[in-house]
Design an enzyme around this catalytic site. Structure first.
Site, PDB file in Angstrom:
ATOM      1  N   ARG A 109      11.176  -0.435  11.245  1.00 40.53           N
ATOM      2  CA  ARG A 109      10.066  -0.232  12.167  1.00 40.53           C
ATOM      3  C   ARG A 109      10.074  -1.261  13.288  1.00 40.53           C
ATOM      4  O   ARG A 109      10.366  -2.429  13.058  1.00 40.53           O
ATOM      5  CB  ARG A 109       8.734  -0.321  11.391  1.00 40.53           C
ATOM      6  N   ARG A 161      -0.249  -8.611  13.509  1.00 42.52           N
ATOM      7  CA  ARG A 161      -0.834  -7.633  12.576  1.00 42.52           C
ATOM      8  C   ARG A 161      -1.621  -8.346  11.478  1.00 42.52           C
ATOM      9  O   ARG A 161      -2.680  -7.884  11.053  1.00 42.52           O
ATOM     10  CB  ARG A 161       0.274  -6.763  11.970  1.00 42.52           C
ATOM     11  N   LYS A 207       0.834  -1.205   0.000  1.00 43.69           N
ATOM     12  CA  LYS A 207       0.000   0.000   0.000  1.00 43.69           C
ATOM     13  C   LYS A 207       0.874   1.263   0.000  1.00 43.69           C
ATOM     14  O   LYS A 207       0.681   2.163  -0.813  1.00 43.69           O
ATOM     15  CB  LYS A 207      -0.925   0.024   1.237  1.00 43.69           C
ATOM     16  N   ARG A 223      -9.958   0.566   8.578  1.00 41.66           N
ATOM     17  CA  ARG A 223      -9.437  -0.759   8.901  1.00 41.66           C
ATOM     18  C   ARG A 223     -10.449  -1.603   9.661  1.00 41.66           C
ATOM     19  O   ARG A 223     -10.150  -2.745  10.002  1.00 41.66           O
ATOM     20  CB  ARG A 223      -8.225  -0.571   9.792  1.00 41.66           C
ATOM     21  N   ARG A 271      12.089  -4.800   5.149  1.00 45.12           N
ATOM     22  CA  ARG A 271      11.806  -3.384   4.861  1.00 45.12           C
ATOM     23  C   ARG A 271      12.666  -2.433   5.701  1.00 45.12           C
ATOM     24  O   ARG A 271      12.911  -2.673   6.876  1.00 45.12           O
ATOM     25  CB  ARG A 271      10.328  -3.122   5.166  1.00 45.12           C
TER      26      ARG A 271
HETATM   27  P1  AP5 Z   1       4.849  -1.556   1.917  1.00 45.83           P
HETATM   28  O1  AP5 Z   1       4.451  -0.795   0.706  1.00 45.83           O
HETATM   29  O2  AP5 Z   1       5.600  -0.839   2.987  1.00 45.83           O
HETATM   30  O3  AP5 Z   1       3.576  -2.317   2.505  1.00 45.83           O
HETATM   31  P2  AP5 Z   1       2.291  -1.751   3.233  1.00 45.83           P
HETATM   32  O4  AP5 Z   1       1.118  -2.456   2.635  1.00 45.83           O
HETATM   33  O5  AP5 Z   1       2.270  -0.259   3.217  1.00 45.83           O
HETATM   34  O6  AP5 Z   1       2.561  -2.348   4.673  1.00 45.83           O
HETATM   35  P3  AP5 Z   1       2.542  -1.717   6.112  1.00 45.83           P
HETATM   36  O7  AP5 Z   1       3.270  -2.716   6.971  1.00 45.83           O
HETATM   37  O8  AP5 Z   1       3.049  -0.314   6.137  1.00 45.83           O
HETATM   38  O9  AP5 Z   1       1.044  -1.728   6.393  1.00 45.83           O
HETATM   39  P4  AP5 Z   1       0.350  -1.760   7.715  1.00 45.83           P
HETATM   40  O10 AP5 Z   1      -1.020  -1.609   7.226  1.00 45.83           O
HETATM   41  O11 AP5 Z   1       0.583  -2.915   8.603  1.00 45.83           O
HETATM   42  O12 AP5 Z   1       1.058  -0.575   8.532  1.00 45.83           O
HETATM   43  P5  AP5 Z   1       0.537   0.827   8.991  1.00 45.83           P
HETATM   44  O13 AP5 Z   1       1.699   1.730   9.047  1.00 45.83           O
HETATM   45  O14 AP5 Z   1      -0.673   1.241   8.209  1.00 45.83           O
HETATM   46  O15 AP5 Z   1       5.693  -2.827   1.442  1.00 45.83           O
HETATM   47  C1  AP5 Z   1       6.345  -3.661   2.383  1.00 45.83           C
HETATM   48  C2  AP5 Z   1       7.744  -4.034   1.841  1.00 45.83           C
HETATM   49  O16 AP5 Z   1       7.581  -4.849   0.685  1.00 45.83           O
HETATM   50  C3  AP5 Z   1       8.590  -2.819   1.414  1.00 45.83           C
HETATM   51  O17 AP5 Z   1       9.909  -3.020   1.796  1.00 45.83           O
HETATM   52  C4  AP5 Z   1       8.455  -2.787  -0.129  1.00 45.83           C
HETATM   53  O18 AP5 Z   1       9.640  -2.301  -0.743  1.00 45.83           O
HETATM   54  C5  AP5 Z   1       8.220  -4.256  -0.451  1.00 45.83           C
HETATM   55  N1  AP5 Z   1       7.262  -4.401  -1.567  1.00 45.83           N
HETATM   56  C6  AP5 Z   1       6.145  -3.667  -1.808  1.00 45.83           C
HETATM   57  N2  AP5 Z   1       5.517  -4.114  -2.922  1.00 45.83           N
HETATM   58  C7  AP5 Z   1       6.262  -5.174  -3.370  1.00 45.83           C
HETATM   59  C8  AP5 Z   1       6.136  -6.072  -4.487  1.00 45.83           C
HETATM   60  N3  AP5 Z   1       5.124  -5.957  -5.370  1.00 45.83           N
HETATM   61  N4  AP5 Z   1       7.070  -7.045  -4.627  1.00 45.83           N
HETATM   62  C9  AP5 Z   1       8.111  -7.152  -3.742  1.00 45.83           C
HETATM   63  N5  AP5 Z   1       8.288  -6.327  -2.690  1.00 45.83           N
HETATM   64  C10 AP5 Z   1       7.372  -5.353  -2.497  1.00 45.83           C
HETATM   65  O19 AP5 Z   1       0.003   0.520  10.467  1.00 45.83           O
HETATM   66  C11 AP5 Z   1       0.874   0.254  11.554  1.00 45.83           C
HETATM   67  C12 AP5 Z   1       0.076   0.147  12.852  1.00 45.83           C
HETATM   68  O20 AP5 Z   1      -0.583   1.418  13.122  1.00 45.83           O
HETATM   69  C13 AP5 Z   1      -1.063  -0.877  12.861  1.00 45.83           C
HETATM   70  O21 AP5 Z   1      -0.582  -2.164  13.184  1.00 45.83           O
HETATM   71  C14 AP5 Z   1      -1.990  -0.284  13.942  1.00 45.83           C
HETATM   72  O22 AP5 Z   1      -1.519  -0.568  15.250  1.00 45.83           O
HETATM   73  C15 AP5 Z   1      -1.890   1.210  13.705  1.00 45.83           C
HETATM   74  N6  AP5 Z   1      -2.899   1.718  12.761  1.00 45.83           N
HETATM   75  C16 AP5 Z   1      -2.671   2.296  11.551  1.00 45.83           C
HETATM   76  N7  AP5 Z   1      -3.833   2.638  10.956  1.00 45.83           N
HETATM   77  C17 AP5 Z   1      -4.823   2.257  11.809  1.00 45.83           C
HETATM   78  C18 AP5 Z   1      -6.246   2.298  11.737  1.00 45.83           C
HETATM   79  N8  AP5 Z   1      -6.879   2.809  10.660  1.00 45.83           N
HETATM   80  N9  AP5 Z   1      -6.951   1.806  12.778  1.00 45.83           N
HETATM   81  C19 AP5 Z   1      -6.330   1.308  13.876  1.00 45.83           C
HETATM   82  N10 AP5 Z   1      -4.988   1.218  13.994  1.00 45.83           N
HETATM   83  C20 AP5 Z   1      -4.239   1.685  12.966  1.00 45.83           C
END
Ligand code: AP5
Length: 225
Positions: A161, A172, A13, A88, A127
């Site tokens: 992270r 997660r 994402k 979410r 990552r």
């Molecule tokens: P990346 O693009 O970073 O993946 P992502 O989908 O953005 O993953 P996240 O881990 O950031 O998502 P998340 O939803 O868990 O975290 P968030 O910060 O929102 O890609 C990952 C890796 O793969 C990278 O190194 C990239 O280079 C590689 N990659 C990407 N595409 C690829 C491909 N096609 N092929 C190969 N490699 C690839 O949330 C963190 C925490 O915040 C949550 O756990 C929760 O506690 C809290 N939180 C956030 N939002 C909310 C909400 N709305 N409600 C409640 N709690 C929340």
């Protein structure tokens, strides 16, 4: 254009949001980044969120909904935005619908990155990002052009992270299955869901995202003609 990005942790994402932001000149609203900033700044929200995030659980709907409602009222969101990591839960989705309706706005598309859960731990644990500008990299799939130097700002410090350790990633992924996956039928029923193959190489996923968004722009143009 107002876009929701859906998919489990590591689905890509954030990676694709960066491209969409640059292509359509709309801000990327990552609730994860906002919460990490709140933790780093020691705000009240950050103090509440820290332990929850480190356990891989979801922060409360009320806190998140308030953060997003305030953010979408900022002037840079007037021409649209990308919601990365929100909604979410079904409660957050309902809150978003209401937030937009109150402002006379609507969502254009909910874009799902479909991935094989087995690949995600490897993706997430590899990552890292630039400590200065935040550009994301991966040990295997997206290395800086020059080892140890950020492609974008030339920074030489990188961070990983805290919630990217395997045990937390597992929690997660479980939170995603239990609380976020039900949003797929929610958006499908509203005719907003589009799905791309998130397992393809990064550039191919970008091409698929571009095709979906160009079709949305075209449909919007036709509807407004
Ligand atoms: P990346 O693009 O970073 O993946 P992502 O989908 O953005 O993953 P996240 O881990 O950031 O998502 P998340 O939803 O868990 O975290 P968030 O910060 O929102 O890609 C990952 C890796 O793969 C990278 O190194 C990239 O280079 C590689 N990659 C990407 N595409 C690829 C491909 N096609 N092929 C190969 N490699 C690839 O949330 C963190 C925490 O915040 C949550 O756990 C929760 O506690 C809290 N939180 C956030 N939002 C909310 C909400 N709305 N409600 C409640 N709690 C929340």
């Amino acid at each position: 254009m107002r876009i929701v990005l859906l998919g489990p942790p590591g689905a890509g994402k954030g990676t694709q949001a960066g491209w969409i932001r640059d292509r359509y000149r709309i801000p990327q609203l990552s609730t994860g980044d906002m919460l990490r900033a709140a933790v780093a700044n020691g705000t009240e929200v950050g103090r509440q969120a820290k332990a929850i995030m480190e356990a891989g659980k979801l922060v409360s709907d009320d806190v998140i909904n308030a953060i997003v409602a305030e953010r979408i009222d900022q002037p840079d969101c007037a021409g649209g935005f990308i919601l990365d990591g929100f909604p979410r839960t079904t409660q957050q989705a309902a809150a978003l619908e209401q937030m937009l309706a109150e402002r006379g706005l609507a969502l254009d598309v909910a874009l799902e990155f479909k991935v094989d859960p087995a690949a995600l731990v490897e993706r997430i644990s590899g990552r890292f990002s630039c400590a200065s500008c935040g550009t994301g990299y991966h040990d295997q799939f997206r290395r800086p052009k020059v080892d140890g130097v950020c492609d974008v700002c030339g920074g030489t410090e990188f961070v990983r992270r805290k919630d990217d350790q395997p045990e937390t990633v597992q929690a997660r992924l479980e939170a995603y299955e239990a609380q976020t996956a039900p949003l797929l039928p929610y958006f499908r029923e509203r005719g907003l869901l589009r799905t791309v193959d998130g397992m393809a190489p990064i550039e191919e996923v970008t091409a698929a995202v571009a095709a979906v968004l160009e079709a949305v722009v075209k449909d919007d143009g036709a509807a407004n003609a």
